[in-house]
Design a protein around this motif. Structure first.
Motif, PDB file in Angstrom:
ATOM      1  N   GLU A  90       2.416   6.154  -1.263  1.00  0.00           N
ATOM      2  CA  GLU A  90       2.211   4.904  -2.009  1.00  0.00           C
ATOM      3  C   GLU A  90       2.950   3.709  -1.256  1.00  0.00           C
ATOM      4  OE1 GLU A  90       1.257   6.618  -6.147  1.00  0.00           O
ATOM      5  OE2 GLU A  90       3.251   6.088  -6.027  1.00  0.00           O
ATOM      6  N   HIS A  91       4.182   4.206  -0.904  1.00  0.00           N
ATOM      7  CA  HIS A  91       5.148   3.142  -0.251  1.00  0.00           C
ATOM      8  C   HIS A  91       4.451   2.815   1.321  1.00  0.00           C
ATOM      9  CE1 HIS A  91       8.364   1.247   2.115  1.00  0.00           C
ATOM     10  NE2 HIS A  91       8.515   2.197   3.115  1.00  0.00           N
ATOM     11  N   ALA A 105       1.480   2.915   2.104  1.00  0.00           N
ATOM     12  CA  ALA A 105       0.255   2.187   1.687  1.00  0.00           C
ATOM     13  C   ALA A 105       0.586   0.727   1.438  1.00  0.00           C
ATOM     14  CB  ALA A 105      -0.383   2.580   0.422  1.00  0.00           C
ATOM     15  N   ARG A 106       1.749   0.274   1.061  1.00  0.00           N
ATOM     16  CA  ARG A 106       2.087  -1.258   0.677  1.00  0.00           C
ATOM     17  C   ARG A 106       2.798  -1.647   2.142  1.00  0.00           C
ATOM     18  NH1 ARG A 106       3.953   1.452  -4.049  1.00  0.00           N
ATOM     19  NH2 ARG A 106       6.086   1.532  -2.944  1.00  0.00           N
ATOM     20  N   THR A 107       2.822  -1.022   3.110  1.00  0.00           N
ATOM     21  CA  THR A 107       3.392  -1.618   4.579  1.00  0.00           C
ATOM     22  C   THR A 107       2.208  -2.570   5.024  1.00  0.00           C
ATOM     23  OG1 THR A 107       2.926   0.419   5.871  1.00  0.00           O
ATOM     24  CG2 THR A 107       4.960   0.289   4.832  1.00  0.00           C
ATOM     25  N   ALA A 161      -4.482   1.864   2.987  1.00  0.00           N
ATOM     26  CA  ALA A 161      -4.428   2.183   1.586  1.00  0.00           C
ATOM     27  C   ALA A 161      -5.436   3.163   1.512  1.00  0.00           C
ATOM     28  CB  ALA A 161      -4.716   1.003   0.766  1.00  0.00           C
TER      29      ALA A 161
END
Length: 364
Positions: free
Chosen positions: A194-195, A197-199, A204
């Motif tokens: 999940e981390h 995916a936020r980069t 995602a």
């Protein structure tokens, strides 16, 4: 993120989060030599290492030793490693500890260990020149040590210390990366996916699929950090952490990622490397795994091992993405980037044909 989960841009970056000056490699060596009362008689020689500063030096008091300085991630892992090395049964050949401790540099914690220098070379370097018989002997000796390690029941206080992860208190991505080389239980790997995916260039959709697969492969989840169910594993088993001596003996090196876990987790790195070899039309690790299965067959017969191996390598690969997130679209990244392995695992195209023994390949 660095290889063990801290955030400086480089090992010698000028600042640490919060503006604190981050110690350079020479400064780390100077502080540790002072704390350990080391007086090198010649200039220390640096050895390549992924997660520590590693030096060979000739000390006026201790003689020829290997100094390892832990400065990234959860530096308490060096203390766990030392405690394990000092208590393992003699059937598990490993370096002799002659010193260890903790210190700080610019307010940043460091830990270190000193071991007697062994003669020989990493099995990874020796392997190409070994005969078939020598290779078989090396893996037979490795299997014997692994079997002894996995059967050993550590004292309760040691098991509790090995399971402790004080660095996980904050629960950040850095903490998760720095705690263990395999981000398990599964919730840790999910948090890292999940981390990622936020980069900025995180995919995602791919990370969502990875999360779904992590949860599916982890149901029921192979227990880790439970001394009531399992003993110790080395945690980072690969040819570079096996030491080949001129007389043919083999020692286990670098227990910094040791933990309480099912023995099957021991296969994670070798399976990762075997897949890479198969993709690149090499046979080193595929052949090593076939030899190891012959010498330690019960390791390859654990219940649901094919599913678990796939889980282990996916979790490890997600951690690799958290360390080095994509800096562009997937098709612009090198072929060895972890994003490609995650995609192949999610799509059911991992491992590459011929990479793993049949016992480790799950039907998809």
């Amino acid at each position: 993120m660095s290889a063990s989960g801290t955030t400086p841009a480089s090992p010698d970056g000028p600042l640490y989060p919060g503006g604190m000056t981050f110690p350079t490699m020479p400064e780390r060596l100077k502080h540790v030599c002072s704390a350990a009362a080391l007086v090198p008689r010649t200039a220390p020689h640096r050895i390549e290492s992924q997660s520590n500063d590693t030096w060979v030096l000739d000390d006026a008091r201790l003689g020829s030793v290997v100094l390892r300085i832990c400065w990234r991630g959860d530096v308490s892992r060096m203390g766990r490693e030392t405690a394990v090395l000092e208590r393992l049964p003699d059937t598990v050949r490993r370096p002799v500890v002659v010193g260890h401790g903790d210190t700080t540099a610019h307010g940043h914690p460091l830990s270190y260990s000193l071991t007697r220098r062994l003669t020989g070379q990493p099995l990874e370097d020796a392997w190409p020149a070994l005969s078939t018989a020598e290779r078989r002997s090396a893996i037979r000796r490795t299997a014997s040590m692994l079997r002894a390690l996995h059967r050993w029941v550590p004292p309760a206080e040691l098991a509790d210390g090995v399971c402790a992860r004080p660095g996980l208190a904050a629960g950040t991505a850095d903490d998760l990366v720095g705690a263990d080389i395999a981000p398990l239980p599964v919730a840790r790997a999910v948090a890292l996916a999940e981390h990622v995916a936020r980069t900025p260039h995180g995919d995602a959709g791919l990370m969502s699929a990875a999360v779904q697969l992590l949860r599916a492969l982890g149901d029921p989840e192979p227990a880790v950090d439970d001394p009531g169910r399992h003993g110790l594993i080395h945690g980072d088993l690969n040819l570079s952490n096996l030491w080949w001596a001129p007389d043919g003996t083999v020692s286990l090196m670098d227990f910094e990622w040791t933990r309480i876990a099912p023995p099957s987790l021991e296969l994670m790195r070798m399976c990762e490397y075997a897949d890479d070899d198969a993709v690149n039309e090499a046979d080193t690790y595929p052949s090593v795994l076939r030899l190891l299965e012959t010498e330690y067959p019960e390791l390859f017969r654990a219940e649901d091992i094919a599913r678990h191996v796939r889980l282990y390598v996916l979790a490890y690969s997600v951690r690799a993405l958290a360390i080095a997130p994509p800096d562009g679209p997937a098709d612009s990244l090198p072929s060895g980037h972890a994003v490609h392995r995650v995609r192949r695992i999610v799509d059911g195209r991992w491992p590459a044909p011929g990479a793993l023994p049949d016992s480790l390949v799950a039907a998809v």
